[in-house]
Design a protein around this motif. Sequence first.
Motif, short mmCIF file in Angstrom:
data_model
loop_
_atom_site.label_atom_id
_atom_site.label_comp_id
_atom_site.label_asym_id
_atom_site.label_seq_id
_atom_site.Cartn_x
_atom_site.Cartn_y
_atom_site.Cartn_z
N LEU A 242 -14.44 43.56 4.41
CA LEU A 242 -15.42 43.46 5.49
C LEU A 242 -15.26 42.14 6.23
N SER A 243 -15.55 42.17 7.51
CA SER A 243 -15.42 40.97 8.34
C SER A 243 -16.57 40.02 8.07
N PRO A 244 -16.40 38.71 8.39
CA PRO A 244 -17.51 37.76 8.22
C PRO A 244 -18.78 38.19 8.94
N LYS A 245 -18.64 38.79 10.11
CA LYS A 245 -19.82 39.25 10.86
C LYS A 245 -20.55 40.34 10.09
N THR A 246 -19.80 41.27 9.52
CA THR A 246 -20.42 42.37 8.76
C THR A 246 -21.05 41.84 7.48
#
Length: 528
Positions: A242-246
């Motif tokens: 998962l991305s840092p934003k997610t």
Amino acid sequence: MRGLKPIGRTYYARLLIPKDRQRDVGTAYGVKSGIVEERVRTTGTQDKREAIKRRDVVLAALTHEVNAKLTAAGLPPLHGEWKPDWLNEDVMISEAMEARQALRALSDVSDEKDEIDGWTSPRSREESNFRDLIIDRAAEMTEQGVSGVGEYVLRSIGVMTGTATPFSVVLDRWIKERRRDVSAAMVAMDNTSLRHFGNYLAISQGRGKPDDPVAFLRVQTIQQVPDVVTGEFSEWLTEQGLSPKTVSRIISPLKVLWDWAIHKKLIPRQNPWVGATSGLKKRAERERRAQAKKEREFHEAELIKLLTANPNEGHRGVWSWTAPLTDLMRIALLTGARENELCSLTVGRIVNRDGANGLLWGIEVTEEHAKTENSVRKVPLHPLLMPIIERRLRDAEATGEPDAVLFPECKPGGVGKKRGHVFSQRFTDLRRAVLGVESNGVVNFHSFRKSFGTFMRRAHLAGVSECQLSVAQKLLGHKPQTITEAVYMEDELQWAVCERAILGMVESGMPEGVREALGVTGEPVPGR
């Protein structure tokens, strides 16, 4: 004194073995007489009050020990299948929470009755009464051979004293309140966060992923979640790809949940999620900026290819989406509206149909579907769009629904149940088929919005004063860039100004080839 036995000057916890199981327990322990009537263990104190407090834990340990011995000897544990109503998890938690609330209302200052009875305060007296009730029930469970005696005692006392708060107590109240305060999409995101956390909590305990992670989470105790677990949760999410934003979006609802529980006095501890997303937000912002530099508006040739493409011809998986793809690409390019703002359009959100406020009809983005507060707005519809809008309105009104959607093909989907969710996937299929996979990460449906802004700027440079930046910001639903605009100017621009901006953008800012491609759906409708 139930469950206690003084031996010398020290108090011992006393577990009575049911008569029909005394020989089994004797066999399990290997005693010479063959029978065990009771098991005792020291509470480690000579003070009666302290012994009463420690009794619950010691009895639970004794019960666990006896059952373990019986199981090892190939014999059934003390319990049977029957369970009283009050052993139900929900009933037990409800009773213990009521006792906790009642204790909070009592004084912890000693009174005359306490001095006579030997208690320190009305609160300690009532707490002892509740403990006695639990011990009585535990004795009944033991006599009936019911399982879970120790767990029931520890859990009941823990909930009553505030040292053990099941997630179910917090979640039921928090989710109910959240549904009143936030959108359905936000509640759906909350549930996604809870599922991720339930999965990780089970994995951290060596249990693997549960079938229902939220159900697993509900029976866990908040106070028993180690800080190390909350600290490692973000790392685990990152390892899932998962991305840092997610990851930041998943953790944020958990911080809100803990803040709420602390504010409601359900848990006394500090919020372990404070600061958990600070580094993530910085990383997410860096990635966003890097991606923003890659993403751009559509080039003229790309727009012409998309607007003239026939999804029926060789574009696998999108043939049934021909109409919404063809229609929504045009509306997006000529309004600058976001994907979900358009997919969720209804009959009632087509405004100015009587022409009372000016020349053009328009669309309205309401608070329910707006991304931000500034996104609530109205945008005029260029005459090129009228064949699409009129056709969609006829079909929607024919359904007889009070406020039918204009794009029924766009079914709600995804975490937030947004109508743009599935449509976004179909547009991606079309975009890759028409522009190639090399367009990945460079252009997407949002690029229509970027093209709208680009054409606005070109028109302003060409002399269309209404296409200035402040007007473009209003039409796109962006936050004003200056205090003067935000505080001292009217919230809504005059409709005539917005109309001239839309018309001028197409006439003076849009390439001729794109205008011709837009005309394939029908001739522009004369001004109304």
